[in-house]
Design a protein around this motif. Structure first.
Motif, PDB file in Angstrom:
ATOM      1  N   VAL A 188      55.092  81.603  25.681  1.00  0.00           N
ATOM      2  CA  VAL A 188      55.563  81.834  27.126  1.00  0.00           C
ATOM      3  C   VAL A 188      56.308  80.799  27.928  1.00  0.00           C
ATOM      4  CG1 VAL A 188      54.613  82.457  29.764  1.00  0.00           C
ATOM      5  CG2 VAL A 188      53.839  83.802  27.548  1.00  0.00           C
ATOM      6  N   HIS A 189      55.390  79.399  27.676  1.00  0.00           N
ATOM      7  CA  HIS A 189      55.854  78.362  28.371  1.00  0.00           C
ATOM      8  C   HIS A 189      57.391  77.927  27.797  1.00  0.00           C
ATOM      9  CE1 HIS A 189      55.989  74.085  30.106  1.00  0.00           C
ATOM     10  NE2 HIS A 189      55.296  73.591  28.834  1.00  0.00           N
ATOM     11  N   ILE A 190      57.499  77.815  26.532  1.00  0.00           N
ATOM     12  CA  ILE A 190      58.812  77.347  25.932  1.00  0.00           C
ATOM     13  C   ILE A 190      59.822  78.444  26.344  1.00  0.00           C
ATOM     14  CG2 ILE A 190      59.800  77.089  23.417  1.00  0.00           C
ATOM     15  CD1 ILE A 190      56.750  76.283  22.628  1.00  0.00           C
ATOM     16  N   ALA A 191      59.621  79.603  26.202  1.00  0.00           N
ATOM     17  CA  ALA A 191      60.832  80.375  26.439  1.00  0.00           C
ATOM     18  C   ALA A 191      60.996  80.349  27.986  1.00  0.00           C
ATOM     19  CB  ALA A 191      60.223  81.957  26.112  1.00  0.00           C
ATOM     20  N   SER A 192      60.240  80.389  28.704  1.00  0.00           N
ATOM     21  CA  SER A 192      60.517  80.104  30.135  1.00  0.00           C
ATOM     22  C   SER A 192      61.324  78.886  30.513  1.00  0.00           C
ATOM     23  CB  SER A 192      59.216  80.140  30.911  1.00  0.00           C
ATOM     24  OG  SER A 192      59.473  79.836  32.505  1.00  0.00           O
ATOM     25  N   ALA A 193      60.934  77.772  29.556  1.00  0.00           N
ATOM     26  CA  ALA A 193      61.649  76.396  29.581  1.00  0.00           C
ATOM     27  C   ALA A 193      62.672  76.356  29.363  1.00  0.00           C
ATOM     28  CB  ALA A 193      60.877  75.431  29.044  1.00  0.00           C
ATOM     29  N   ILE A 194      63.529  77.286  28.351  1.00  0.00           N
ATOM     30  CA  ILE A 194      64.951  77.561  27.937  1.00  0.00           C
ATOM     31  C   ILE A 194      65.419  78.603  28.772  1.00  0.00           C
ATOM     32  CG2 ILE A 194      64.287  76.283  25.666  1.00  0.00           C
ATOM     33  CD1 ILE A 194      64.437  79.139  24.436  1.00  0.00           C
ATOM     34  N   GLY A 195      64.953  79.103  29.651  1.00  0.00           N
ATOM     35  CA  GLY A 195      65.747  79.912  30.629  1.00  0.00           C
ATOM     36  C   GLY A 195      65.497  81.454  30.539  1.00  0.00           C
ATOM     37  N   ALA A 196      64.743  81.903  29.473  1.00  0.00           N
ATOM     38  CA  ALA A 196      64.299  83.325  29.502  1.00  0.00           C
ATOM     39  C   ALA A 196      63.403  83.880  30.661  1.00  0.00           C
ATOM     40  CB  ALA A 196      63.545  83.717  27.965  1.00  0.00           C
ATOM     41  N   ASN A 197      63.719  85.043  30.780  1.00  0.00           N
ATOM     42  CA  ASN A 197      62.801  85.886  31.624  1.00  0.00           C
ATOM     43  C   ASN A 197      61.422  86.425  30.762  1.00  0.00           C
ATOM     44  OD1 ASN A 197      64.490  85.263  33.937  1.00  0.00           O
ATOM     45  ND2 ASN A 197      65.722  87.513  33.364  1.00  0.00           N
ATOM     46  N   VAL A 198      60.467  85.970  31.163  1.00  0.00           N
ATOM     47  CA  VAL A 198      59.076  86.167  30.187  1.00  0.00           C
ATOM     48  C   VAL A 198      58.419  87.495  30.604  1.00  0.00           C
ATOM     49  CG1 VAL A 198      57.217  85.503  29.086  1.00  0.00           C
ATOM     50  CG2 VAL A 198      59.336  83.817  29.301  1.00  0.00           C
ATOM     51  N   VAL A 199      58.097  88.543  29.988  1.00  0.00           N
ATOM     52  CA  VAL A 199      56.958  89.288  30.252  1.00  0.00           C
ATOM     53  C   VAL A 199      55.921  89.142  29.450  1.00  0.00           C
ATOM     54  CG1 VAL A 199      56.305  91.694  30.349  1.00  0.00           C
ATOM     55  CG2 VAL A 199      59.014  91.112  30.647  1.00  0.00           C
ATOM     56  N   ALA A 200      54.793  88.835  29.891  1.00  0.00           N
ATOM     57  CA  ALA A 200      53.540  88.309  28.970  1.00  0.00           C
ATOM     58  C   ALA A 200      52.630  89.734  28.960  1.00  0.00           C
ATOM     59  CB  ALA A 200      52.696  87.089  29.634  1.00  0.00           C
ATOM     60  N   VAL A 201      52.036  90.057  27.769  1.00  0.00           N
ATOM     61  CA  VAL A 201      51.061  91.025  27.644  1.00  0.00           C
ATOM     62  C   VAL A 201      50.062  90.726  27.128  1.00  0.00           C
ATOM     63  CG1 VAL A 201      50.797  93.460  26.445  1.00  0.00           C
ATOM     64  CG2 VAL A 201      53.160  92.557  27.127  1.00  0.00           C
ATOM     65  N   ASP A 202      48.784  91.232  27.592  1.00  0.00           N
ATOM     66  CA  ASP A 202      47.455  90.893  27.107  1.00  0.00           C
ATOM     67  C   ASP A 202      46.568  91.774  27.608  1.00  0.00           C
ATOM     68  OD1 ASP A 202      46.261  88.268  25.565  1.00  0.00           O
ATOM     69  OD2 ASP A 202      44.633  88.989  27.033  1.00  0.00           O
ATOM     70  N   LEU A 203      45.189  91.558  27.219  1.00  0.00           N
ATOM     71  CA  LEU A 203      44.319  92.657  27.796  1.00  0.00           C
ATOM     72  C   LEU A 203      43.341  91.867  28.843  1.00  0.00           C
ATOM     73  CD1 LEU A 203      42.799  93.501  24.328  1.00  0.00           C
ATOM     74  CD2 LEU A 203      43.961  95.057  25.711  1.00  0.00           C
TER      75      LEU A 203
END
Length: 353
Positions: A188-203
């Motif tokens: 999540v942190h890395i993808a956001s840092a390189i400019g992606a829009n992140v959707v995180a999934v967990d319980l």
């Protein structure tokens, strides 16, 4: 020296006094300043992964995310000296096989996984031996925290390699990350840092809140959602361009593949459990018709660690942001047990041995 030793699968690791290591001619011994506690250690403790030849023997020292200080150097080592601060990847390579010679040492034909294979006892110990040290040990810049660098042994670099090297994404693309443990939060942190829009999934809402703190724009609580892929399709207006399975169970892998838009790319980082034993059923017809790519990602080559270190130096990445707590060697058995119910968040790091 003190070490956490596997005596029986599923039973608490024993903190014992064991013989300290001596360096091979091409090896070094490091004093362990910090070592992450990873879900892969939990798998080892459970006796998983015999189906891929990575089940550690009883009597083995676990732990594969070390950062430390060189205290002994073998006579054939040329690049390292006593007093150097280093991180050590869990994918210990020999430097001689065709994959190593072509820049892919993370998939070395003679790879030894630190803390999993008999020849390479792990880093839940006061000291650890690193073979082929010129090939494997990564020198760290002055002044960095060993606790922050402990994740460079496995989770943080594994996430970086998967998101940056193996995935094909552009700034602004939607990226879904399934599972917000240590490697998932790192992704999540890395993808956001390189400019992606992140959707995180967990319980777990607490883990999802941490994902938002690390840059996720949207979250999906899978425990409260009837259809995770449909929810992601709605958030992303048709599906993610890249979707990462950071856990490795059948449900997260299948949800990840089904969350993708046409010509999307699935990145598999998580390894499976006893339930799957290395095999997961996939919607292959839909993958064909949508031209979905399925990509594996494993560890990271030590020569590429500089990419992370430069981003840390610039403030773009902060591996310490994923560290959830520091503990002692004596706490390791309890922290592993907590992973059975997914009760740990981020990266617990041992910093007192």
């Amino acid at each position: 020296m003190r070490a956490a030793v596997l005596r029986e699968y599923g039973e608490p690791l024993r903190i014992e006094d064991v013989e300290r290591p001596e360096p091979d001619p091409d090896g070094i011994v490091i004093e362990t300043d910090a070592c992450g506690i990873c879900r892969s250690d939990w798998h080892a403790w459970q006796g998983d992964w015999d189906w891929i030849g990575a089940k550690p023997p009883t009597g083995h020292i676990l732990g594969h995310e070390p950062a430390g200080t060189v205290i002994e150097v073998g006579e054939d080592v040329t690049r390292l000296s006593e007093g150097d601060s280093v991180a050590v990847p869990f994918t210990l390579s020999d430097g001689t096989c065709p994959e190593c010679r072509n820049g892919h040492s993370n998939v070395c034909e003679n790879l030894l996984p630190l803390g999993f294979a008999d020849p390479v006892p792990g880093a839940f110990a006061e000291e650890v031996h690193v073979p082929a040290a010129d090939q494997n040990a990564v020198t760290l810049p002055d002044g960095v925290s060993p606790v922050a660098m402990a994740g460079l042994g496995c989770r943080f670099v594994t996430a970086f390699h998967g998101v940056v090297h193996r995935a094909d994404m552009d700034a602004g693309d939607w990226v879904a990350v399934h599972g917000c443990g240590g490697v998932g939060l790192s992704a999540v942190h890395i993808a956001s840092a390189i400019g992606a829009n992140v959707v995180a999934v967990d319980l777990d809402d607490e883990k999802l809140a941490k994902a938002e703190e690390l840059g996720a724009l949207e979250t999906v609580n899978a425990a409260e959602t009837d259809n995770v892929p449909r929810a992601i399709m709605g958030i992303t207006d048709g599906g993610a361009s890249v979707s990462v399975d950071a856990l490795g169970i059948a449900e997260t892998c299948q949800n990840s593949v089904s969350s993708l838009r046409r010509r999307g790319q699935h990145v598999q980082i998580g390894l499976t459990t006893k339930e799957e034993r290395g095999s997961v059923e996939l919607p292959t017809d839909a993958m064909v018709m949508k031209e979905i790519e399925f990509v594996g990602s494993f560890g990271m080559q030590p020569p590429r660690y500089d990419e992370i270190l430069r981003m840390v130096e610039s403030g773009t990445l902060d591996p310490s942001a994923v560290v959830s707590e520091t503990v002692t060697l004596d706490d390791v058995p309890d922290r592993l047990a907590a992973m059975s119910d997914y009760e740990t968040m981020g990266i617990p790091v041992v910093d007192t041995f």
